[in-house]
Structure formats: C-alpha cells, structure tokens
Design an enzyme around this catalytic site. Sequence first.
Site, PDB file in Angstrom:
ATOM      1  N   TYR A 144     -47.060  75.358 -76.422  1.00 17.70           N
ATOM      2  CA  TYR A 144     -46.095  76.416 -76.105  1.00 17.70           C
ATOM      3  C   TYR A 144     -44.852  76.216 -76.945  1.00 17.70           C
ATOM      4  O   TYR A 144     -44.341  75.094 -77.055  1.00 17.70           O
ATOM      5  CB  TYR A 144     -45.735  76.367 -74.614  1.00 17.70           C
ATOM      6  CG  TYR A 144     -44.705  77.392 -74.193  1.00 17.70           C
ATOM      7  CD1 TYR A 144     -45.007  78.756 -74.209  1.00 17.70           C
ATOM      8  CD2 TYR A 144     -43.430  77.005 -73.771  1.00 17.70           C
ATOM      9  CE1 TYR A 144     -44.064  79.704 -73.812  1.00 17.70           C
ATOM     10  CE2 TYR A 144     -42.488  77.948 -73.369  1.00 17.70           C
ATOM     11  CZ  TYR A 144     -42.805  79.287 -73.393  1.00 17.70           C
ATOM     12  OH  TYR A 144     -41.874  80.223 -72.992  1.00 17.70           O
ATOM     13  N   ASP A 239     -42.139  70.562 -82.741  1.00 18.44           N
ATOM     14  CA  ASP A 239     -41.398  71.135 -81.619  1.00 18.44           C
ATOM     15  C   ASP A 239     -41.203  70.012 -80.597  1.00 18.44           C
ATOM     16  O   ASP A 239     -42.089  69.696 -79.817  1.00 18.44           O
ATOM     17  CB  ASP A 239     -42.178  72.317 -81.020  1.00 18.44           C
ATOM     18  CG  ASP A 239     -41.411  72.970 -79.876  1.00 18.44           C
ATOM     19  OD1 ASP A 239     -40.376  72.415 -79.456  1.00 18.44           O
ATOM     20  OD2 ASP A 239     -41.859  74.032 -79.401  1.00 18.44           O
ATOM     21  N   LYS A 267     -33.985  71.264 -73.943  1.00 19.19           N
ATOM     22  CA  LYS A 267     -34.074  70.475 -72.712  1.00 19.19           C
ATOM     23  C   LYS A 267     -33.087  69.283 -72.693  1.00 19.19           C
ATOM     24  O   LYS A 267     -31.919  69.500 -72.491  1.00 19.19           O
ATOM     25  CB  LYS A 267     -35.528  70.095 -72.454  1.00 19.19           C
ATOM     26  CG  LYS A 267     -36.351  71.388 -72.293  1.00 19.19           C
ATOM     27  CD  LYS A 267     -37.760  71.284 -71.816  1.00 19.19           C
ATOM     28  CE  LYS A 267     -38.307  72.669 -71.501  1.00 19.19           C
ATOM     29  NZ  LYS A 267     -39.469  73.098 -72.250  1.00 19.19           N
TER      30      LYS A 267
HETATM   31  C1  LIG Z   1     -39.652  74.523 -72.924  1.00 20.82           C
HETATM   32  C2  LIG Z   1     -40.214  74.593 -74.296  1.00 20.82           C
HETATM   33  C3  LIG Z   1     -39.846  75.598 -75.204  1.00 20.82           C
HETATM   34  C4  LIG Z   1     -38.986  76.761 -74.803  1.00 20.82           C
HETATM   35  O1  LIG Z   1     -37.707  76.382 -74.438  1.00 20.82           O
HETATM   36  P1  LIG Z   1     -36.823  77.389 -73.549  1.00 20.82           P
HETATM   37  O2  LIG Z   1     -35.496  76.708 -73.490  1.00 20.82           O
HETATM   38  O3  LIG Z   1     -37.523  77.516 -72.238  1.00 20.82           O
HETATM   39  O4  LIG Z   1     -36.778  78.686 -74.284  1.00 20.82           O
HETATM   40  C5  LIG Z   1     -40.305  75.513 -76.502  1.00 20.82           C
HETATM   41  N1  LIG Z   1     -41.117  74.519 -76.884  1.00 20.82           N
HETATM   42  C6  LIG Z   1     -41.506  73.545 -76.044  1.00 20.82           C
HETATM   43  C7  LIG Z   1     -42.389  72.449 -76.542  1.00 20.82           C
HETATM   44  C8  LIG Z   1     -41.096  73.568 -74.716  1.00 20.82           C
HETATM   45  O5  LIG Z   1     -41.534  72.627 -73.870  1.00 20.82           O
END
Ligand SMILES: *Cc1c(COP(=O)(O)O)cnc(C)c1O
Length: 421
Positions: A144, A239, A267
């Site tokens: 994701y 990511d 995060k």
């Molecule tokens: C949570 C997440 C996102 C998206 O971040 P948001 O702040 O919710 O838009 C993108 N990549 C990874 C790997 C994530 O865990």
Amino acid sequence: MNTTKSEKLYEQALDFMPGGVNSPVRAWKSVGKSPVFIDHAEGDKIYDVDRNEYIDYVCSWGPNILGHTHPEVINAVIDTCKKGLTFGACHSGEIELARAIKRNFPSMEMLRFVNSGTEAVMSAVRAARGYTKRDFIVKFEGCYHGHSDGLLVRAGSGLLTNSIPDSSGVPKGYTETTLLAKYNSVESVEKLFDKYGKDIACVIVEPCAANMGVVPPKSGFLQFLRDITEKYGALLIFDEVITGFRLSIGGAQKYYGVCPDITTLGKIVGGGMPLAAYGGKREIMECISPLGSVYQAGTLSGNPVAVSAGLATLKILEENQDTIYPELEKKSARIESAMRKAGLNVNRAGSIMTAFFTDKSVTDYETAKSSDTKKYADYFNYLQSNGIYTAPSQFEAMFVSVAHTDEDIEKTCNIIEEYKK
Ligand SMILES: *Cc1c(COP(=O)(O)O)cnc(C)c1O
C-alpha cells in the site's frame, strides 16, 4: 464489556461521514462490530468513552512508537503552539528536522516535507518520472502506498498485462502506466523489465511489507531490486512510511542494508501529527520546483507544530537508540513466542508483526489472502474483550512501542497463550 456510549456515537457518526469514519479501516467492518470511540490515551493504554481500558497495539497505525502522551513530545507541541500554528513561511524547525532525518537516512540528501504518506509517495513518483523522463512505474501486489489514483491498482486478467483501477473513480488511463509485480518474486520483476525496461521510471516497494499483514522481504530480494533498477536506469523508491524509524533508527534501508534512490517517510516522523517527507539523491530532488520543473507544493507543509512533534520524537529515538531498538526487539519476540505457543502462524520484523490464519508460509499477497479472515475476527474479538486493542483487520500490523511495560507485555502474552483457535 459495556460499549453503549461508543455504539450511540457510532450511530450519530454514520449520519455525517461515509461509514461513520474518516478512514475505512476504523469502521471495524471486517471484524463485524461497531468501533469503539476513544476518549483519551496515555503510555501504552487507550481508554474508550465507556471507560474501558485497553493495552494498545495499533499505536495509531505506527506513529506512536513512544506510546501516547510522551511528556517531551506533548510539551514541545504546546510550546510551539504558543508561537503560532502556521505561518506559510520558512522557519528554522524545518532545517532541524531535515538534519535529524538526513543524519539517520544518509540516502535522503535533500528532502521535502508534506502532510501525509499518500502525498509523500505521490510526489516521490512524480519526481522519479520527472527525473528519468519515463512514465511506467512498478509496484507490488499487496503493498500500500496511499490512495493516489495511479497506485490504487489491482491485477488485470492475463499474465503480463498492465494493472486496472482498484477503486471506482479512478480512470483507466491513470493506472495504465502502473505495472504490477509479485512481492518477493524476482521472476515477476524480471519479466516486467524484459518487456518495459527502458520505459520504467521507478520501482516502488515497502522494503518490509506491512499493509497485507507483515510480510518481510526474502533474503536478497531488496538487493535484487537495487541491481535491476540500476541496470535499466530506473530509480528505486523505498516507501518507509511504516518502517522508517521503526525497524531501526535508519529504517529498513539500514536494517536490511540496501540503499534506495528515493525514500518516503510518514507516521513516526510526525510524532503523531500530520507530517510526512520524501527525499533522495540531490540531483533527483533538484528537479523539484522552484529549482526544477517537477511541481509540488503545500500550504501547511513543514507545519511548525507538526515539525516540533517530529523533532521531539526523533530526538528521543536517536539519543536512546542503543536501548530502544533492542528492547523493542525483545518485547516483540516475547509476543511472537506467545503467538506460536497458541499455534498461530506469525510473521514478524522488529516491532511489527501479524498472526495469519493459514497453514501456508505467507510471503506475498496471494498467500496472505489465504488467511481465514473469520478466524482473524474471532481472534480480534477475543483480544478486545480481554482488554487488548489490535488492528480490526487481518491485513495490518501489530505495533509494539517503547511505552509497553514488561508487565503489560506479560499480561498480553498470557492472554494470547490461552487463545483457542
Ligand atoms: C500509511 C501508509 C501510507 C499512507 O500514509 P497516509 O499518511 O495514511 O496517507 C503510505 N505507504 C505506506 C507504506 C503506509 O503504511
């Protein structure tokens, strides 16, 4: 367990927000219950509006590596608020936070602050396309990367086709340049490079997948991605929105020893406030406006309050890294062993883990999906009714924080060990 007040609030919320929530997983749909409403949190605990107390292993989906309401973080935020919430102009905190990030992520020679992980990834992909002057990107099934159009894709029919939208409202044209590979499958990536190699701008990957449940990379997989992208002149994007400052102070790239061209953070880097970042090699980042021709901007980007929460968090992590990360590892290993005692199939990397309800070894999206989600729901309900708050979905991680006390870890382990599948 009495959850009457939460149920009443949820009924009201349903009238205002789709599904009563501002992010789908919060609706608890996949565990067949209505969600609890949180009143407040402290340390490793959250408290709902009916005064139920839970040991929290969601940790706001990752940011709360220090637990809730860490005094240094809270005080930094309060002090900054008093000086103004936003200026829409430069301030020195941006430099300080950028410096703290770069110290631990040397591959991020320059970076930009944005407001969410979604925005960080969207901008990183644009930078990769602008820099390479190529259109195609490769992503992995089950990873994701936020909810931007080009990344909400699923496999079309046929073996080597482009992907199709995984959400309505996404025009086909937006996903035609997104190629889908299988996590941990060297062959699936090689096939895409064989066919599209000179048109691929980047490969984007969660260096340890955590959004199909936790699925660590097989040994050599990340190095393979590093080598094949280099060979074809494509960029490698890690990511690290979840793994950054989580698997180690230097994220997954330090943990696994593979260095990407661009990194996205979110995060933890915002310490519980809306802040994310993307960055990489200087010559790539120099393509971003106003220096270069890749446009990207943000009214609240680098917001001083969010920056102060991030800075306070990183300062604590950095100063105490020699104790924090080994302790997180120890606590998490203890929970993993309790899960195994209960006969659960668990994947873990550092302080993130997932119990799967399948006999298969979970190494990609297909095997993750073989998990029996009804059994997960039963496990979730058992834990919740015993005061343990975990993700209301099979395809998420359990997060362990610095604030989890040994006593609460033992309590958790005892409850897990008594679980009957
Ligand atoms: C949570 C997440 C996102 C998206 O971040 P948001 O702040 O919710 O838009 C993108 N990549 C990874 C790997 C994530 O865990």
